[in-house]
Write a protein that holds these residues in place. Structure first.
Motif, PDB file in Angstrom:
ATOM      1  N   VAL A 128       0.850  -1.189   0.000  1.00  0.00           N
ATOM      2  CA  VAL A 128       0.000   0.000   0.000  1.00  0.00           C
ATOM      3  C   VAL A 128       0.885   1.238   0.000  1.00  0.00           C
ATOM      4  CG1 VAL A 128      -1.627   1.347   1.395  1.00  0.00           C
ATOM      5  CG2 VAL A 128      -1.879  -1.122   1.233  1.00  0.00           C
ATOM      6  N   VAL A 129       0.517   2.207  -0.807  1.00  0.00           N
ATOM      7  CA  VAL A 129       1.194   3.494  -0.826  1.00  0.00           C
ATOM      8  C   VAL A 129       0.210   4.535  -0.307  1.00  0.00           C
ATOM      9  CG1 VAL A 129       2.257   5.252  -2.286  1.00  0.00           C
ATOM     10  CG2 VAL A 129       2.622   2.824  -2.791  1.00  0.00           C
ATOM     11  N   GLN A 130       0.621   5.297   0.659  1.00  0.00           N
ATOM     12  CA  GLN A 130      -0.209   6.390   1.167  1.00  0.00           C
ATOM     13  C   GLN A 130       0.441   7.694   0.715  1.00  0.00           C
ATOM     14  OE1 GLN A 130      -0.518   5.752   5.426  1.00  0.00           O
ATOM     15  NE2 GLN A 130      -2.444   4.663   5.157  1.00  0.00           N
ATOM     16  N   PRO A 131      -0.063   8.259  -0.400  1.00  0.00           N
ATOM     17  CA  PRO A 131       0.562   9.471  -0.924  1.00  0.00           C
ATOM     18  C   PRO A 131       0.235  10.691  -0.077  1.00  0.00           C
ATOM     19  CG  PRO A 131      -1.414   8.998  -2.152  1.00  0.00           C
ATOM     20  CD  PRO A 131      -1.225   7.865  -1.188  1.00  0.00           C
ATOM     21  N   ARG A 132       1.000  11.701  -0.277  1.00  0.00           N
ATOM     22  CA  ARG A 132       0.720  13.014   0.316  1.00  0.00           C
ATOM     23  C   ARG A 132      -0.112  13.757  -0.723  1.00  0.00           C
ATOM     24  NH1 ARG A 132       4.211  18.030   0.427  1.00  0.00           N
ATOM     25  NH2 ARG A 132       5.045  16.913  -1.336  1.00  0.00           N
ATOM     26  N   PHE A 133      -1.285  14.202  -0.346  1.00  0.00           N
ATOM     27  CA  PHE A 133      -2.172  14.897  -1.278  1.00  0.00           C
ATOM     28  C   PHE A 133      -1.777  16.362  -1.367  1.00  0.00           C
ATOM     29  CE2 PHE A 133      -4.528  11.235   0.264  1.00  0.00           C
ATOM     30  CZ  PHE A 133      -4.917  10.657  -0.928  1.00  0.00           C
ATOM     31  N   GLU A 134      -1.819  16.879  -2.593  1.00  0.00           N
ATOM     32  CA  GLU A 134      -1.392  18.249  -2.833  1.00  0.00           C
ATOM     33  C   GLU A 134      -2.392  18.923  -3.771  1.00  0.00           C
ATOM     34  OE1 GLU A 134       2.360  20.314  -5.175  1.00  0.00           O
ATOM     35  OE2 GLU A 134       2.582  18.309  -4.340  1.00  0.00           O
ATOM     36  N   VAL A 135      -2.931  20.049  -3.375  1.00  0.00           N
ATOM     37  CA  VAL A 135      -3.862  20.806  -4.203  1.00  0.00           C
ATOM     38  C   VAL A 135      -3.058  21.686  -5.151  1.00  0.00           C
ATOM     39  CG1 VAL A 135      -5.710  22.523  -4.210  1.00  0.00           C
ATOM     40  CG2 VAL A 135      -5.640  20.770  -2.428  1.00  0.00           C
ATOM     41  N   VAL A 136      -3.407  21.636  -6.451  1.00  0.00           N
ATOM     42  CA  VAL A 136      -2.741  22.455  -7.463  1.00  0.00           C
ATOM     43  C   VAL A 136      -3.803  23.190  -8.272  1.00  0.00           C
ATOM     44  CG1 VAL A 136      -0.727  20.938  -7.586  1.00  0.00           C
ATOM     45  CG2 VAL A 136      -2.670  20.548  -9.116  1.00  0.00           C
ATOM     46  N   SER A 137      -3.396  24.175  -9.053  1.00  0.00           N
ATOM     47  CA  SER A 137      -4.357  24.925  -9.858  1.00  0.00           C
ATOM     48  C   SER A 137      -4.540  24.310 -11.245  1.00  0.00           C
ATOM     49  CB  SER A 137      -3.919  26.386  -9.990  1.00  0.00           C
ATOM     50  OG  SER A 137      -2.643  26.450 -10.585  1.00  0.00           O
ATOM     51  N   ALA A 138      -3.623  23.436 -11.677  1.00  0.00           N
ATOM     52  CA  ALA A 138      -3.740  22.782 -12.980  1.00  0.00           C
ATOM     53  C   ALA A 138      -3.013  21.443 -12.922  1.00  0.00           C
ATOM     54  CB  ALA A 138      -3.139  23.658 -14.078  1.00  0.00           C
ATOM     55  N   LEU A 139      -3.459  20.518 -13.765  1.00  0.00           N
ATOM     56  CA  LEU A 139      -2.828  19.203 -13.876  1.00  0.00           C
ATOM     57  C   LEU A 139      -2.044  19.136 -15.178  1.00  0.00           C
ATOM     58  CD1 LEU A 139      -5.851  16.975 -12.771  1.00  0.00           C
ATOM     59  CD2 LEU A 139      -3.945  17.792 -11.354  1.00  0.00           C
ATOM     60  N   ALA A 140      -1.028  18.298 -15.213  1.00  0.00           N
ATOM     61  CA  ALA A 140      -0.231  18.136 -16.427  1.00  0.00           C
ATOM     62  C   ALA A 140      -1.124  17.579 -17.543  1.00  0.00           C
ATOM     63  CB  ALA A 140       0.939  17.199 -16.169  1.00  0.00           C
ATOM     64  N   PRO A 141      -1.034  18.134 -18.759  1.00  0.00           N
ATOM     65  CA  PRO A 141      -1.882  17.661 -19.862  1.00  0.00           C
ATOM     66  C   PRO A 141      -1.426  16.291 -20.370  1.00  0.00           C
ATOM     67  CG  PRO A 141      -0.356  19.329 -20.647  1.00  0.00           C
ATOM     68  CD  PRO A 141      -0.165  19.241 -19.155  1.00  0.00           C
ATOM     69  N   THR A 142      -2.398  15.535 -20.935  1.00  0.00           N
ATOM     70  CA  THR A 142      -2.110  14.249 -21.594  1.00  0.00           C
ATOM     71  C   THR A 142      -2.878  14.214 -22.903  1.00  0.00           C
ATOM     72  OG1 THR A 142      -3.976  13.043 -20.630  1.00  0.00           O
ATOM     73  CG2 THR A 142      -1.924  13.083 -19.342  1.00  0.00           C
ATOM     74  N   SER A 143      -2.561  13.246 -23.761  1.00  0.00           N
ATOM     75  CA  SER A 143      -3.289  13.132 -25.028  1.00  0.00           C
ATOM     76  C   SER A 143      -4.746  12.728 -24.794  1.00  0.00           C
ATOM     77  CB  SER A 143      -2.599  12.135 -25.962  1.00  0.00           C
ATOM     78  OG  SER A 143      -2.553  10.861 -25.364  1.00  0.00           O
ATOM     79  N   ARG A 144      -5.035  12.015 -23.728  1.00  0.00           N
ATOM     80  CA  ARG A 144      -6.404  11.600 -23.422  1.00  0.00           C
ATOM     81  C   ARG A 144      -7.206  12.734 -22.819  1.00  0.00           C
ATOM     82  NH1 ARG A 144      -8.197   6.304 -19.966  1.00  0.00           N
ATOM     83  NH2 ARG A 144     -10.426   6.643 -20.089  1.00  0.00           N
ATOM     84  N   GLY A 145      -6.586  13.532 -22.016  1.00  0.00           N
ATOM     85  CA  GLY A 145      -7.282  14.643 -21.382  1.00  0.00           C
ATOM     86  C   GLY A 145      -8.340  14.153 -20.409  1.00  0.00           C
ATOM     87  N   ALA A 146      -9.522  14.745 -20.478  1.00  0.00           N
ATOM     88  CA  ALA A 146     -10.608  14.427 -19.567  1.00  0.00           C
ATOM     89  C   ALA A 146     -11.520  13.338 -20.092  1.00  0.00           C
ATOM     90  CB  ALA A 146     -11.420  15.690 -19.278  1.00  0.00           C
ATOM     91  N   GLY A 147     -11.135  12.657 -21.179  1.00  0.00           N
ATOM     92  CA  GLY A 147     -11.971  11.604 -21.748  1.00  0.00           C
ATOM     93  C   GLY A 147     -12.215  10.512 -20.719  1.00  0.00           C
TER      94      GLY A 147
END
Length: 155
Positions: A128-147
């Motif tokens: 199990v990985v327990q990440p540290r959550f971080e609020v950002v104003s934008a996410l890195a773009p991908t070719s799929r996007g929000a599909g």
């Protein structure tokens, strides 16, 4: 790497059923057996269509920190009888020490009797990985996007 999973038998458990076991050398999941209360062993546990029940396994676990146990349905029971798990996969956290039970549902058209000692589920041990959550104003773009669902097509 070997991970040790400590097991303690529950009061009244039928220890003759043995520990969870891997059916083959390549199996990812160890089989869990129904370890019914002494008064239910002869007749089994009758599950009507759409009925849910927690089926006891007869043990408690001590899962090391950084791991979880996933409980998954058995494909043969699902295919032949419609027996599955409504919360698949079920997760057991490393800090839980209560009895391990398998939440089953009968999705089949006929009643099904869960027999004492029957293999009812599989147990997977996973990191199990327990990440540290971080609020950002934008996410890195991908070719799929929000599909979303089905957006990558068929085939």
């Amino acid at each position: 790497m070997t991970v040790r999973l400590r097991l303690m038998w529950a009061e009244g458990a039928d220890i003759a059923l043995g520990l969870p076991a891997y059916a083959t050398a390549g199996a990812a999941g160890a089989d869990l057996r129904a370890n019914l209360a002494e008064g239910d062993r002869a007749g089994g546990l009758l599950m009507a269509p759409m009925q849910r029940a927690v089926v006891p396994t007869g043990f408690h676990l001590e899962i090391p920190p950084g791991y979880e146990v996933q409980i998954r349905p058995r494909s043969g029971l699902a295919l032949r009888h419609g027996l599955s798990m409504p919360n698949s996969p079920g997760t057991i956290d490393s800090d839980y020490r209560g009895p391990v039970g398998v939440l089953l549902v009968n999705l089949g058209a006929a009643p099904y009797v869960v027999r004492h000692g029957e293999r009812i589920a599989q147990m997977i041990v996973a990191p199990v990985v327990q990440p540290r959550f971080e609020v950002v104003s934008a996410l890195a773009p991908t070719s799929r996007g929000a599909g979303g669902f089905g957006s990558t097509g068929r085939g």
